[in-house]
Enzyme design. Structure first.
Site, PDB file in Angstrom:
ATOM      1  N   GLY A 107      23.921 -58.814 -15.552  1.00 33.05           N
ATOM      2  CA  GLY A 107      22.927 -58.596 -16.601  1.00 33.05           C
ATOM      3  C   GLY A 107      22.641 -57.124 -16.840  1.00 33.05           C
ATOM      4  O   GLY A 107      23.100 -56.257 -16.112  1.00 33.05           O
ATOM      5  N   ARG A 126      20.417 -51.571 -16.440  1.00 37.98           N
ATOM      6  CA  ARG A 126      19.947 -50.241 -16.866  1.00 37.98           C
ATOM      7  C   ARG A 126      20.109 -50.092 -18.372  1.00 37.98           C
ATOM      8  O   ARG A 126      20.225 -48.998 -18.889  1.00 37.98           O
ATOM      9  CB  ARG A 126      20.702 -49.140 -16.139  1.00 37.98           C
ATOM     10  CG  ARG A 126      22.159 -49.171 -16.442  1.00 37.98           C
ATOM     11  CD  ARG A 126      22.953 -48.026 -15.972  1.00 37.98           C
ATOM     12  NE  ARG A 126      24.328 -48.499 -15.884  1.00 37.98           N
ATOM     13  CZ  ARG A 126      25.323 -47.802 -15.443  1.00 37.98           C
ATOM     14  NH1 ARG A 126      25.123 -46.591 -15.050  1.00 37.98           N
ATOM     15  NH2 ARG A 126      26.528 -48.306 -15.401  1.00 37.98           N
ATOM     16  N   LYS A 143      20.404 -47.085 -22.818  1.00 34.11           N
ATOM     17  CA  LYS A 143      20.962 -47.121 -21.473  1.00 34.11           C
ATOM     18  C   LYS A 143      20.204 -46.103 -20.649  1.00 34.11           C
ATOM     19  O   LYS A 143      20.157 -44.926 -21.028  1.00 34.11           O
ATOM     20  CB  LYS A 143      22.446 -46.725 -21.548  1.00 34.11           C
ATOM     21  CG  LYS A 143      23.362 -47.553 -20.681  1.00 34.11           C
ATOM     22  CD  LYS A 143      24.807 -47.270 -21.041  1.00 34.11           C
ATOM     23  CE  LYS A 143      25.719 -47.696 -19.916  1.00 34.11           C
ATOM     24  NZ  LYS A 143      27.131 -47.479 -20.279  1.00 34.11           N
ATOM     25  N   ASP A 168      17.625 -48.513 -10.142  1.00 37.88           N
ATOM     26  CA  ASP A 168      16.444 -47.906 -10.761  1.00 37.88           C
ATOM     27  C   ASP A 168      16.430 -48.035 -12.282  1.00 37.88           C
ATOM     28  O   ASP A 168      15.480 -47.624 -12.938  1.00 37.88           O
ATOM     29  CB  ASP A 168      16.341 -46.426 -10.359  1.00 37.88           C
ATOM     30  CG  ASP A 168      17.577 -45.625 -10.759  1.00 37.88           C
ATOM     31  OD1 ASP A 168      18.467 -46.183 -11.440  1.00 37.88           O
ATOM     32  OD2 ASP A 168      17.660 -44.434 -10.388  1.00 37.88           O
ATOM     33  N   GLY A 169      17.517 -48.594 -12.848  1.00 41.04           N
ATOM     34  CA  GLY A 169      17.570 -48.773 -14.298  1.00 41.04           C
ATOM     35  C   GLY A 169      17.730 -47.468 -15.062  1.00 41.04           C
ATOM     36  O   GLY A 169      17.586 -47.433 -16.284  1.00 41.04           O
ATOM     37  N   ARG A 187      29.870 -60.338 -23.963  1.00 39.64           N
ATOM     38  CA  ARG A 187      30.980 -59.996 -23.069  1.00 39.64           C
ATOM     39  C   ARG A 187      31.643 -61.274 -22.592  1.00 39.64           C
ATOM     40  O   ARG A 187      31.038 -62.357 -22.668  1.00 39.64           O
ATOM     41  CB  ARG A 187      30.438 -59.253 -21.840  1.00 39.64           C
ATOM     42  CG  ARG A 187      29.572 -58.054 -22.182  1.00 39.64           C
ATOM     43  CD  ARG A 187      28.429 -57.892 -21.191  1.00 39.64           C
ATOM     44  NE  ARG A 187      27.457 -56.897 -21.659  1.00 39.64           N
ATOM     45  CZ  ARG A 187      27.476 -55.612 -21.352  1.00 39.64           C
ATOM     46  NH1 ARG A 187      28.387 -55.150 -20.536  1.00 39.64           N
ATOM     47  NH2 ARG A 187      26.583 -54.786 -21.838  1.00 39.64           N
ATOM     48  N   ASP A 241      32.627 -58.207 -17.204  1.00 34.77           N
ATOM     49  CA  ASP A 241      31.335 -57.848 -17.805  1.00 34.77           C
ATOM     50  C   ASP A 241      31.467 -56.615 -18.696  1.00 34.77           C
ATOM     51  O   ASP A 241      30.539 -56.285 -19.433  1.00 34.77           O
ATOM     52  CB  ASP A 241      30.266 -57.611 -16.726  1.00 34.77           C
ATOM     53  CG  ASP A 241      30.738 -56.658 -15.634  1.00 34.77           C
ATOM     54  OD1 ASP A 241      31.829 -56.886 -15.088  1.00 34.77           O
ATOM     55  OD2 ASP A 241      30.027 -55.682 -15.340  1.00 34.77           O
ATOM     56  N   ASN A 242      32.615 -55.952 -18.628  1.00 35.76           N
ATOM     57  CA  ASN A 242      32.853 -54.785 -19.483  1.00 35.76           C
ATOM     58  C   ASN A 242      33.934 -55.085 -20.514  1.00 35.76           C
ATOM     59  O   ASN A 242      34.621 -54.177 -20.978  1.00 35.76           O
ATOM     60  CB  ASN A 242      33.262 -53.578 -18.632  1.00 35.76           C
ATOM     61  CG  ASN A 242      32.152 -53.125 -17.701  1.00 35.76           C
ATOM     62  OD1 ASN A 242      30.976 -53.354 -17.980  1.00 35.76           O
ATOM     63  ND2 ASN A 242      32.521 -52.510 -16.595  1.00 35.76           N
TER      64      ASN A 242
END
Ligand code: AMP
Ligand code: MG
Length: 444
Positions: A57, A60, A80, A92-93, A150, A213-214
């Site tokens: 998910g 970030r 992002k 930490d996103g 994705r 996921d990419n």
């Protein structure tokens, strides 16, 4: 605000005056939510270096919303690095300035080179320190995408056996990206990925983290982490510091994309089976076509780079040219660019300079000349500039020192890699031995 892509903003119908406002800085740094925006973090799963992770998910990233652009296309606007989301896990996103500069430069250059890709709208600094191996300046990057669907988005619902959501996702994907049904989506994605990977490879691009996921359903290049353009050609070239096994090396990219398409078919299987009683066999047949589709696109692109017709003799000359380049440690882009000049005016001197051993080069040259190469065809296939890794790295290092002039200069230059202004021609040069950057690191 470090940089705004005004041309793209115009395409997205974002008001130019608003872009220069204090509110825009607040929105692009994630401090304020613009009127009408209802931000979400998206769920997805993913095979990371072959291993399935059922929940990744947006850890970030956050989707601010969608706009309809000048061409009537629906585009996502996402941040992002704006902070933690429900999917941040231990992270930490946030995003350091370096990866934001890299993504801006490389995604915009990839676009200018004609390759389908997500785009860069803005980079802002946050004034915060982001802790990675070392403390780094923080930034927020604004990404524009045809969508953020994705392969891993489908895998997320398939793994939970949530067929209802899987069906909704299919309908959404089809309404956004065309097609008719699950088979249509699968075939279309296979075609788009085969064409995309061939395009990447024809420019010496290595994505670096082709995890599911990419891998975008839209066929856009997405997630510019440890990506790079090759200088010296070698088929097993890898840049990513985490890709120790060379899974995503230059020459393995088609195989890995095909592997991703098999994972997409598996995720879609409950829906494929509703559409077709031979779903397994049909899906396998569709996946097995990947190699041929890729080869066709790749041969077309490489033949154009060599200025020759895509006829029966093209594939063997292409193979020989790649072998020659690898043996002689040639710079990939300069091989084609100086060959284009050679086709133009006939003088082989600058091309021959790329070789340690001119005799094998001359042998190859004779075969190439027999095919009557056309310089005009080559000009359109061989860019003068590519975003060289050491140049990107310099923009990043200067950026960390608070100097963005290299970043701006490169971003300006790479808007036109085909016919750059004279002031940018120095960027054509490959790195000197002490400038070479062999490893890239992802943004995490
Ligand atoms: P990527 O390497 O960008 O493909 O990211 C893989 C996964 O790690 C995604 O789910 C990201 O959202 C997550 N991730 C990467 N960096 C961070 C971070 N700093 N904080 C939270 N999640 C992250
Ligand atoms: Mg990612």
């Amino acid at each position: 605000m470090v940089r705004i892509n005004h041309e793209l903003a115009q395409e997205l119908r974002i008001d130019a005056d608003w872009l220069n406002s204090a509110e825009a800085v607040q929105v692009f740094s994630g401090n304020e939510v613009a009127a009408g925006s209802d931000p979400i973090a998206q769920a997805y799963a993913g095979h990371q270096f072959g291993h399935f992770v059922p929940q990744l998910g947006d850890g970030r990233a956050i989707l601010l919303g969608e706009v309809i652009d000048l061409h009537g296309q629906r585009r996502d606007i996402a941040l992002k690095g704006s902070g933690r989301t429900a999917f941040s896990r231990g992270g930490d996103g946030k995003c350091a300035l370096g990866p934001a500069i890299r993504e801006y430069l490389v995604s915009e250059a990839v676009h200018a080179l004609g390759v389908p890709t997500t785009r860069a709208l803005a980079v802002v600094t946050t004034g915060e320190i982001v802790r990675r191996d070392e403390p780094l300046a923080g930034a927020v990057f604004t990404r524009i995408a045809a969508s953020h669907l994705r392969v891993g988005t489908f895998a997320y619902f398939a793994a939970r056996e949530d067929h209802h959501s899987l069906r909704s996702l299919l309908h959404y994907a089809v309404s956004r990206h065309g097609g008719t049904d699950a088979f249509g989506l699968l075939r279309q994605t296979i075609q788009r990925q085969a064409s995309l990977i061939a395009h990447w490879m024809s420019l010496g691009f290595i994505h670096g983290v082709m995890n599911t996921d990419n891998c975008s359903i839209s066929g856009e290049t997405i997630d510019f982490g440890p990506c790079a353009f090759m200088d010296t050609f070698h088929p097993s070239c890898v840049f990513s510091a985490i890709d120790r096994g060379g899974r995503y090396a230059w020459a393995r990219q088609p195989e890995m994309a095909q592997w991703n398409m098999a994972r997409l078919a598996e995720s879609l299987m409950p829906l494929l089976a509703e559409e077709n009683e031979n779903a397994h066999a049909e899906a396998e047949a569709a996946i097995s076509e990947f190699g041929g589709l890729f080869q066709q696109c790749f041969t077309e692109r490489l033949a154009a780079k060599l200025g020759i017709l895509n006829d029966a003799s093209a594939p063997s000359l292409i193979t020989e040219s790649l072998r020659l380049m690898a043996q002689q440690h040639c710079d990939f882009s300069l091989f084609f660019l100086t060959l284009t000049d050679l086709a133009d005016h006939g003088d082989p001197a600058s091309w021959l300079k790329l070789f340690h051993d001119p005799s094998s080069a001359n042998e190859w040259l004779a075969k190439w000349r027999e095919l009557h190469p056309q310089a005009a065809l080559m000009r359109k296939a061989n860019p003068v500039l590519i975003p060289r890794n050491h140049q990107v790295e310099r923009a990043i290092q200067d950026g960390y020192r608070g100097n963005f002039s290299t970043f701006h200069r490169l971003a300006d230059a790479w808007r036109n890699p085909w016919t750059p202004a004279a002031e940018y021609l120095d960027l054509c040069a490959p790195p000197t031995p002490d400038e070479v950057v062999r490893q890239t690191f992802c943004g995490t």
